[in-house]
Scaffold this motif. Structure first.
Motif, PDB file in Angstrom:
ATOM      1  N   GLY A 173      62.940 -42.566  10.776  1.00 56.39           N
ATOM      2  CA  GLY A 173      63.029 -42.828  12.207  1.00 56.39           C
ATOM      3  C   GLY A 173      64.322 -43.491  12.641  1.00 56.39           C
ATOM      4  N   LYS A 174      65.092 -43.987  11.674  1.00 56.38           N
ATOM      5  CA  LYS A 174      66.342 -44.662  11.992  1.00 56.38           C
ATOM      6  C   LYS A 174      67.383 -43.655  12.494  1.00 56.38           C
ATOM      7  CE  LYS A 174      69.577 -47.325   9.671  1.00 56.38           C
ATOM      8  NZ  LYS A 174      70.052 -48.340   8.761  1.00 56.38           N
ATOM      9  N   VAL A 175      68.209 -44.093  13.439  1.00 55.40           N
ATOM     10  CA  VAL A 175      69.224 -43.185  13.966  1.00 55.40           C
ATOM     11  C   VAL A 175      70.624 -43.677  13.601  1.00 55.40           C
ATOM     12  CG1 VAL A 175      70.237 -42.225  16.069  1.00 55.40           C
ATOM     13  CG2 VAL A 175      67.771 -42.474  15.878  1.00 55.40           C
ATOM     14  N   LEU A 176      71.442 -42.771  13.085  1.00 52.46           N
ATOM     15  CA  LEU A 176      72.835 -43.076  12.782  1.00 52.46           C
ATOM     16  C   LEU A 176      73.712 -42.363  13.806  1.00 52.46           C
ATOM     17  CD1 LEU A 176      72.900 -42.410   8.919  1.00 52.46           C
ATOM     18  CD2 LEU A 176      72.445 -44.562  10.071  1.00 52.46           C
ATOM     19  N   THR A 177      74.681 -43.090  14.356  1.00 49.43           N
ATOM     20  CA  THR A 177      75.615 -42.464  15.297  1.00 49.43           C
ATOM     21  C   THR A 177      77.032 -42.628  14.758  1.00 49.43           C
ATOM     22  OG1 THR A 177      74.145 -43.083  17.099  1.00 49.43           O
ATOM     23  CG2 THR A 177      76.380 -42.425  17.703  1.00 49.43           C
ATOM     24  N   MET A 178      77.770 -41.551  14.685  1.00 47.82           N
ATOM     25  CA  MET A 178      79.117 -41.617  14.124  1.00 47.82           C
ATOM     26  C   MET A 178      80.103 -41.997  15.221  1.00 47.82           C
ATOM     27  SD  MET A 178      80.954 -41.506  11.458  1.00 47.82           S
ATOM     28  CE  MET A 178      79.860 -40.832  10.194  1.00 47.82           C
ATOM     29  N   ARG A 179      80.618 -43.220  15.141  1.00 52.50           N
ATOM     30  CA  ARG A 179      81.603 -43.663  16.124  1.00 52.50           C
ATOM     31  C   ARG A 179      82.838 -42.788  15.968  1.00 52.50           C
ATOM     32  NH1 ARG A 179      82.309 -49.959  16.131  1.00 52.50           N
ATOM     33  NH2 ARG A 179      83.751 -49.626  14.409  1.00 52.50           N
ATOM     34  N   SER A 180      83.265 -42.166  17.062  1.00 53.90           N
ATOM     35  CA  SER A 180      84.264 -41.109  16.887  1.00 53.90           C
ATOM     36  C   SER A 180      85.656 -41.660  16.564  1.00 53.90           C
ATOM     37  CB  SER A 180      84.323 -40.223  18.123  1.00 53.90           C
ATOM     38  OG  SER A 180      84.754 -40.987  19.224  1.00 53.90           O
ATOM     39  N   CYS A 181      85.976 -42.858  17.067  1.00 52.29           N
ATOM     40  CA  CYS A 181      87.375 -43.266  16.910  1.00 52.29           C
ATOM     41  C   CYS A 181      87.720 -43.719  15.499  1.00 52.29           C
ATOM     42  CB  CYS A 181      87.770 -44.303  17.957  1.00 52.29           C
ATOM     43  SG  CYS A 181      87.322 -45.982  17.561  1.00 52.29           S
ATOM     44  N   ASP A 182      86.763 -44.345  14.793  1.00 47.31           N
ATOM     45  CA  ASP A 182      87.109 -44.780  13.437  1.00 47.31           C
ATOM     46  C   ASP A 182      86.111 -44.311  12.370  1.00 47.31           C
ATOM     47  OD1 ASP A 182      85.031 -46.420  14.083  1.00 47.31           O
ATOM     48  OD2 ASP A 182      86.015 -48.297  13.517  1.00 47.31           O
ATOM     49  N   HIS A 183      85.238 -43.395  12.742  1.00 49.65           N
ATOM     50  CA  HIS A 183      84.343 -42.753  11.767  1.00 49.65           C
ATOM     51  C   HIS A 183      83.420 -43.708  11.031  1.00 49.65           C
ATOM     52  CE1 HIS A 183      86.972 -38.875  11.445  1.00 49.65           C
ATOM     53  NE2 HIS A 183      86.613 -39.174  12.681  1.00 49.65           N
TER      54      HIS A 183
ATOM     55  N   ALA B 155      65.901 -43.224  19.288  1.00 47.43           N
ATOM     56  CA  ALA B 155      65.579 -42.016  18.557  1.00 47.43           C
ATOM     57  C   ALA B 155      65.644 -40.763  19.416  1.00 47.43           C
ATOM     58  CB  ALA B 155      64.196 -42.146  17.944  1.00 47.43           C
ATOM     59  N   ALA B 156      65.193 -40.900  20.640  1.00 49.49           N
ATOM     60  CA  ALA B 156      65.123 -39.727  21.500  1.00 49.49           C
ATOM     61  C   ALA B 156      66.512 -39.122  21.714  1.00 49.49           C
ATOM     62  CB  ALA B 156      64.501 -40.108  22.835  1.00 49.49           C
ATOM     63  N   GLN B 157      67.531 -39.983  21.632  1.00 47.97           N
ATOM     64  CA  GLN B 157      68.864 -39.480  21.954  1.00 47.97           C
ATOM     65  C   GLN B 157      69.529 -38.719  20.812  1.00 47.97           C
ATOM     66  OE1 GLN B 157      70.723 -43.196  22.672  1.00 47.97           O
ATOM     67  NE2 GLN B 157      69.341 -43.726  24.333  1.00 47.97           N
ATOM     68  N   ALA B 158      68.977 -38.849  19.589  1.00 46.62           N
ATOM     69  CA  ALA B 158      69.659 -38.247  18.452  1.00 46.62           C
ATOM     70  C   ALA B 158      69.866 -36.754  18.659  1.00 46.62           C
ATOM     71  CB  ALA B 158      68.863 -38.497  17.178  1.00 46.62           C
ATOM     72  N   LYS B 159      71.049 -36.276  18.297  1.00 48.60           N
ATOM     73  CA  LYS B 159      71.368 -34.862  18.511  1.00 48.60           C
ATOM     74  C   LYS B 159      70.649 -33.977  17.513  1.00 48.60           C
ATOM     75  CE  LYS B 159      75.873 -35.686  20.579  1.00 48.60           C
ATOM     76  NZ  LYS B 159      77.309 -35.759  20.312  1.00 48.60           N
ATOM     77  N   ALA B 160      70.326 -34.539  16.356  1.00 49.17           N
ATOM     78  CA  ALA B 160      69.597 -33.771  15.353  1.00 49.17           C
ATOM     79  C   ALA B 160      68.737 -34.736  14.567  1.00 49.17           C
ATOM     80  CB  ALA B 160      70.568 -33.052  14.418  1.00 49.17           C
ATOM     81  N   ALA B 161      67.764 -34.203  13.884  1.00 50.57           N
ATOM     82  CA  ALA B 161      66.865 -35.069  13.129  1.00 50.57           C
ATOM     83  C   ALA B 161      66.422 -34.385  11.858  1.00 50.57           C
ATOM     84  CB  ALA B 161      65.651 -35.431  13.985  1.00 50.57           C
ATOM     85  N   PHE B 162      66.092 -35.202  10.864  1.00 55.28           N
ATOM     86  CA  PHE B 162      65.521 -34.647   9.644  1.00 55.28           C
ATOM     87  C   PHE B 162      64.057 -34.346   9.906  1.00 55.28           C
ATOM     88  CE2 PHE B 162      63.143 -35.220   5.692  1.00 55.28           C
ATOM     89  CZ  PHE B 162      63.756 -34.247   4.928  1.00 55.28           C
ATOM     90  N   ASP B 163      63.669 -33.099   9.667  1.00 56.29           N
ATOM     91  CA  ASP B 163      62.292 -32.713   9.945  1.00 56.29           C
ATOM     92  C   ASP B 163      61.547 -32.477   8.630  1.00 56.29           C
ATOM     93  OD1 ASP B 163      59.935 -31.709  10.684  1.00 56.29           O
ATOM     94  OD2 ASP B 163      60.724 -30.070  11.936  1.00 56.29           O
ATOM     95  N   PRO B 164      60.672 -33.429   8.251  1.00 53.82           N
ATOM     96  CA  PRO B 164      59.981 -33.299   6.965  1.00 53.82           C
ATOM     97  C   PRO B 164      59.073 -32.070   6.916  1.00 53.82           C
ATOM     98  CG  PRO B 164      59.131 -35.162   8.225  1.00 53.82           C
ATOM     99  CD  PRO B 164      60.323 -34.667   8.963  1.00 53.82           C
ATOM    100  N   ASP B 165      58.666 -31.583   8.071  1.00 49.07           N
ATOM    101  CA  ASP B 165      57.770 -30.410   8.059  1.00 49.07           C
ATOM    102  C   ASP B 165      58.489 -29.158   7.567  1.00 49.07           C
ATOM    103  OD1 ASP B 165      55.709 -31.915   8.932  1.00 49.07           O
ATOM    104  OD2 ASP B 165      56.191 -31.604  11.057  1.00 49.07           O
ATOM    105  N   LYS B 166      59.813 -29.177   7.694  1.00 44.69           N
ATOM    106  CA  LYS B 166      60.565 -27.998   7.241  1.00 44.69           C
ATOM    107  C   LYS B 166      60.928 -28.092   5.766  1.00 44.69           C
ATOM    108  CE  LYS B 166      62.615 -26.641  11.624  1.00 44.69           C
ATOM    109  NZ  LYS B 166      63.719 -27.076  12.464  1.00 44.69           N
ATOM    110  N   MET B 167      60.620 -29.235   5.157  1.00 42.66           N
ATOM    111  CA  MET B 167      60.991 -29.425   3.754  1.00 42.66           C
ATOM    112  C   MET B 167      60.371 -28.359   2.865  1.00 42.66           C
ATOM    113  SD  MET B 167      61.006 -33.322   2.357  1.00 42.66           S
ATOM    114  CE  MET B 167      61.308 -33.196   0.618  1.00 42.66           C
ATOM    115  N   ALA B 168      61.164 -27.902   1.915  1.00 39.52           N
ATOM    116  CA  ALA B 168      60.669 -26.872   1.000  1.00 39.52           C
ATOM    117  C   ALA B 168      59.700 -27.495  -0.010  1.00 39.52           C
ATOM    118  CB  ALA B 168      61.851 -26.243   0.278  1.00 39.52           C
ATOM    119  N   ASP B 169      59.040 -26.651  -0.741  1.00 40.86           N
ATOM    120  CA  ASP B 169      58.206 -27.123  -1.851  1.00 40.86           C
ATOM    121  C   ASP B 169      59.140 -27.610  -2.951  1.00 40.86           C
ATOM    122  OD1 ASP B 169      56.462 -27.547  -3.898  1.00 40.86           O
ATOM    123  OD2 ASP B 169      56.261 -25.414  -4.393  1.00 40.86           O
TER     124      ASP B 169
END
Lengths: 332, 471, 290
Positions: free
Chosen positions: B396-406, B26-40
């Protein structure tokens, strides 16, 4: 201006519109037109059997599919196959199927003809699903190369450009429709209609009914194969659901009924109407079934002879009302 | 708690120690969904969606919105629109020097190949969409990818699971597969039985007779070979789609002495299979991909669903709710479902906003995050950001996009279905169960990404000298 | 019975149960065709409609038996209305028009089902009385499937009794073979048509209710069943009840033992059987009329 001149002018104008169509209406409607053209030829080939020879087929998709699979398989496995031979191989596949079935089919008519076609059509459909290694099963055959239209040493036109494909498709489909129309105008065409109306009398006159039926059957099979082949190249995909499903067999029945069963141009009109309707429903409603169902019901209830039939009836009424007595006969 | 359950928990703990905790990524993820920023979200109503027009970021949800499979379109739409609504209420996304809102457009492919091509082209050429989001059916996703490739727009494959979509013949650099895929699903189940559960040994495969069903089965066979060589496969059968009577297949499987039936069937086949098996008194567990739909589960009740083994792309190790943000996001959805939404969105299917729906929502957030970080709707810029990108989902799950075959590299989760009283192991907030009338997720274990890397077609030039981990 | 024999017997029973259900659907279809010459594409839609009606009756009353009584009648009522106000008016324009009309009806029913009951599948349970299985000498068979076999036999029996012992049945049979002649004898043929159409949809309705606890009730149910029923009717001979009965059983068993022995070919067998029969006898096994 004479009638003849008007016709010539109208013809030239139509040709001009066809030529300018891609630049006038853009890629999307260009592709829509190709779809319309494919289904128009397919429906005309179906109506050649129904409208002119009185043979109703519930399995016409098998020829459409044979054309599609023939071309797709050829382009997948034969490296460097040019465009027209690919088309020809598709048509050959449809014709081969026709030759195979013709001896059986020319001896029957009516319900038996319809049902036997339903049976063989369904058999083809499940076989296409089952023989996955050849046909790709549910996913079908796709992504095969579309060769350019080329005259060696002279020109090579890329067929992946929608406008180019449009010209190719319109030429092939237009020529096929014209050829079929021409056949109906020959003496042979009259024999066809004779087979529909009174096969015994045709036989007494010395024409061989089964042979006539066989020729019509192969014409219908071959031209459905042309439509299927162009469809496969247009979509760059041929699949069981898209080319062999029983709905694909029912499509020309509907198109013909909407347009008008008695007329050569009825199925073409039906395809055009259907194209416009599906264009509208796909944009404005999710109740696709309701709309198409209601249209079918309304057409059968209020215009059982199709739009062309309705138009003829309206014209006859108008003539009867406005013309002087005795002039209501059709102009010769 | 009975003894076997404890034993299983021990095995699970041991395997955790062995394979390392999934969260380490998780620590390595370049971006994350932040529920605290979620709108009403209290004004969100899928029946009256607020859809901006004009100069927007346009996403076409290409799916079946009519015909017998119309329910699929509804599920996709509410998921994508949920993410879009949230982002719009936050003020949209800054792209190409301008803040733009997200417009979701329904594109009905009616489950027809020809219609798919037509509607996808209309979306690109006339609606000028930026992204084609799809779809139910790999054969239809293939067409969407072709259109994306031809007209150079981004396609996101969020629910068509076949590996073949990204092999040499079909790969397009404009299309990204953010979901899990067939081979890794099958392997994950093989891994689960061989390395974690280590109980049943005799398996039988019953799948749908088309590419998807066969790919899944091949993945499972590969998984057994790799991770469970002691296991035996007693047989495999493939039935046509939309099968009516499963009894002959089930009778055959019963006689074979199998202990587990592996199936990738989706509804209605999945439902008919499960219901008819239980009616015939066949209590064998199904190791499955789509036997998670609540209506179907309620039909066979708690007894009939206990012991099902389900592989999920939106699971979580142990308890599903780990952070206050997650609970808040869950409640935002669940409260609206309880109080606000009308048909068709007020049925059990939409109760939780987790599972597949959760996955579709989060995959859409990933897409929007990529666009935001690309700072542009230019496909080339999006591709640049998305390749090798990693994104942490709400759970908390992390998805990584493999660059060569997407394809997305990700942990998968295998869940065992247990009666309501035991579901607190997973549903760890009041009322401590997912469903009262059926078994549902209980013990849930992660299958670490490195054991189930998505299949890579080495003949794809871009992947030639890459490892399966994408390096 | 040793387990292997038990398995073969069970497979035979599965084939019988499915074949009987198929016959319930196909019998109505073949009667309507035999009498009216209509290939009713919407037939399976009435079958589906009855399954949805039974869900509704169950939701209101909780009684499966009431559903079995009411839902087929309700479906038949819709069928009769379609016959009276749609099909009858287009009869003069030939069978092809009627065929397209029934396609239209089937599409409208599909949409209607989605409007009223939504797009998700609906749960219908086996009635408590028929839950569980019957253990019989090594055989362990679901009671509900036995009930389905019994139900179909009873319906078949009543149908045969009505057709072959009553005056009404005689008239119907006469009209099936030559409607014009019956009309000439002063019998109200349009009314008879309506009756037969209603009875056909009622039969499909009974099958719809009977199958609902086994099969998923969702908007695609009609598509799933329709093709099989057509195969039965066409292969058995259009208009032939006995042909439909025989072919239903053959297809049921072909399916069961096909899966058992040549599982990969099972789905092809049915259509292969049809194609072979029709290639030899184009009008089907017991078909005579053109």
């Amino acid at each position: 201006m004479t009638r003849r001149a008007v016709r010539w002018l109208a013809g030239v104008a139509a040709l001009a519109v066809l030529l300018a169509y891609p630049s006038l209406f853009g890629i999307y409607f260009t592709n829509s037109f190709v779809t319309f053209g494919i289904f128009a030829l397919y429906a005309v080939s179906f109506n050649l059997l129904l409208g002119f020879t009185g043979l109703l087929s519930f399995g016409h998709a098998m020829f459409f599919g044979a054309g599609g699979y023939g071309t797709a398989l050829a382009l997948t496995h034969l490296k460097g196959l040019p465009l027209l031979p690919a088309l020809a191989l598709g048509v050959a596949a449809a014709l081969a199927l026709g030759v195979l079935l013709a001896p059986l089919m020319v001896r029957i008519s009516g319900t038996a003809f319809a049902m036997l076609h339903l049976a063989f059509g369904q058999l083809m459909y499940v076989l296409a699903l089952k023989l996955r290694t050849i046909t790709g099963g549910e996913d079908g055959i796709g992504g095969f190369p579309i060769p350019p239209f080329s005259v060696p040493g002279v020109l090579s036109v890329d067929m992946k450009t929608p406008a180019n494909f449009y010209y190719f498709a319109v030429a092939v489909l237009g020529f096929s429709v014209f050829a079929l129309w021409f056949v109906t105008k020959t003496p042979f065409g009259c024999v066809m209609v004779g087979v529909r109306d009174n096969p015994n009398r045709v036989a007494y006159l010395g024409f061989r009914v089964p042979h006539t039926k066989a020729v019509v059957y192969l014409l219908a099979a071959g031209s459905a194969g042309v439509a299927g082949s162009v469809f496969a190249m247009f979509q760059n995909l041929v699949s069981a659901d898209g080319a062999l499903h029983v709905f694909v067999s029912f499509a020309p029945v509907q198109l013909t009924m909407i347009g008008g069963v008695g007329s050569f141009f009825g199925p073409i009109l039906g395809s055009a109407i259907f194209g416009v309707i599906s264009e509208l429903t796909s944009r404005y409603t999710e109740r696709v079934e309701l709309v198409s169902g209601a249209i079918l019901i309304l057409v059968i209830m209020y215009a059982p002879l199709g739009v062309i039939g309705m138009w003829h009836a309206a014209r006859a009424r108008a003539r009867a009302r406005f013309a002087p007595r005795g002039a209501a006969e059709p102009a010769r | 708690m009975n003894l076997p359950r404890q034993a299983l928990t021990l095995v699970v703990l041991a395997s955790l120690l062995l394979f390392g905790v999934a969260d380490a990524q998780a620590a390595q993820a370049k971006a994350a969904f932040d529920p605290d920023k979620m709108a009403d979200m209290s004004d969100f109503d899928p029946n009256k969606p607020v859809i901006p027009t004009g100069d927007t970021i346009k996403i076409a949800v290409v799916a079946s919105f009519s015909g017998p499979a119309a329910v699929v379109g509804q599920i996709y739409f509410i998921s994508v629109q949920w993410a879009a609504h949230d982002i719009n209420k936050r003020g949209g996304i800054m792209v190409d020097g301008k803040r733009k809102l997200v417009e979701v457009i329904k594109a009905n492919h009616a489950s027809q190949p020809a219609e798919t091509k037509k509607v996808a082209e209309r979306m690109v050429l006339q609606e000028k969409v930026n992204v084609l989001w799809g779809t139910d059916g790999s054969h239809l996703m293939k067409i969407i990818n072709q259109v994306a490739d031809k007209y150079k727009v981004i396609a996101q494959s969020a629910s068509a699971l076949s590996d073949e979509l990204y092999d040499t013949t079909n790969f397009s650099r404009y299309s990204f597969m953010s979901s899990f895929s067939t081979e890794q699903i099958g392997r994950a189940i093989g891994f689960y039985y061989g390395k974690i559960r280590k109980k049943e040994k005799k398996f039988y495969i019953l799948g749908q007779d088309y590419l998807f069903g066969h790919s899944l089965a091949d993945g499972f066979k590969k998984g057994l070979k790799e991770y469970y060589p002691e296991a035996t496969l007693l047989g495999e059968d493939y039935h046509p789609l939309f099968m009516k009577d499963f009894a002959p297949y089930l009778q055959k499987i019963k006689a074979s002495g199998a202990e587990v039936i592996f199936t990738g069937d989706w509804i209605p086949d999945a439902e008919n299979l499960l219901v008819q098996a239980r009616q015939m008194g066949i209590k064998l567990p199904f190791a499955n991909l789509f036997l998670d739909e609540p209506n179907m589960l309620h039909r066979v009740g708690v007894d009939g669903t206990t012991g099902l083994v389900h592989v999920s792309q939106y699971g979580a190790e142990g308890g599903a709710f780990k952070t206050p943000g997650q609970i808040k996001a869950y409640k935002a959805w669940n409260t609206l479902w309880k109080t606000k939404w009308g048909p068709p969105y007020n049925t059990r299917l939409y109760e939780h906003g987790t599972g597949n729906i959760g996955s579709y929502i989060q995959q859409t957030y990933w897409l929007l995050s990529v666009i935001e970080r690309a700072g542009s709707t230019d496909p080339e810029k999006i591709i640049k950001v998305w390749e090798n990108d990693s994104y942490q989902l709400l759970n908390g799950k992390v998805l990584t996009m493999r660059s060569c075959d997407h394809k997305a590299i990700q942990d998968l989760h295998v869940e065992e279905y247990v009666p309501p009283a035991k579901q607190r192991e997973s549903f760890n907030i009041p009322p401590y169960f997912w469903y009262e009338g059926t078994s549902s997720v209980g013990p849930s274990v992660a299958i670490p990404a490195r054991y189930v890397l998505p299949k890579m077609d080495k003949s794809l030039a871009r992947c030639k000298d890459k490892s399966e981990a994408g390096e | 019975m040793d387990p292997t024999t038990a398995m073969y017997v069970a497979q035979g029973l599965h084939g019988l149960a499915y074949g009987m259900l198929l016959f319930l659907v196909a019998s109505g279809l073949t009667m309507v065709f035999g009498m009216m010459g209509i290939l009713n594409i919407a037939h399976a839609s009435f079958f589906m409609l009855a399954a949805y009606f039974s869900y509704q009756v169950l939701a209101f009353t909780g009684s499966f038996w009431l559903a079995l009584l009411l839902a087929p009648v309700a479906a038949a009522l819709v069928g009769v209305l379609c016959e009276r106000f749609l099909l009858r008016r287009t009869h003069a324009f030939g069978h092809l028009g009627e065929l397209i009309l029934t396609v239209g009806i089937s599409l409208v029913i599909l949409e209607g089902v989605k409007v009223f009951w939504g797009t998700e599948s609906l749960p219908i349970h086996v009635p408590p009385l028929l839950e569980g299985r019957l253990a019989l000498g090594g055989l362990d068979y679901p009671i509900y499937r036995l009930f389905v076999i019994g139900l179909a036999l009873v319906v078949l029996g009543v149908l045969a009794a009505v057709l072959y012992t009553t005056r009404l049945g005689m008239v119907v049979r006469a009209a099936v073979s030559d409607a014009g002649m019956v009309n000439a004898l002063g019998i109200n043929v349009p009314l008879l048509f309506m009756f037969v159409f209603g009875m056909g949809t009622w039969l499909a309705g009974v099958a719809g209710v009977a199958i609902a606890p086994i099969l998923t009730v969702f908007p695609g149910l009609a598509d799933q069943m329709g093709m099989d029923a057509f195969v039965v009717v066409v292969t058995g001979g259009l208009g032939s009840l006995w042909g439909a009965f025989l072919v239903s059983l053959i297809l049921g068993e072909l399916n069961s033992y096909g899966v058992q022995f040549v599982s990969q070919l099972a789905p092809v067998l049915m259509f292969l059987f049809m194609a072979i029969v029709l290639a030899i006898k184009p009008m089907g096994l017991f078909g005579e009329r053109e």
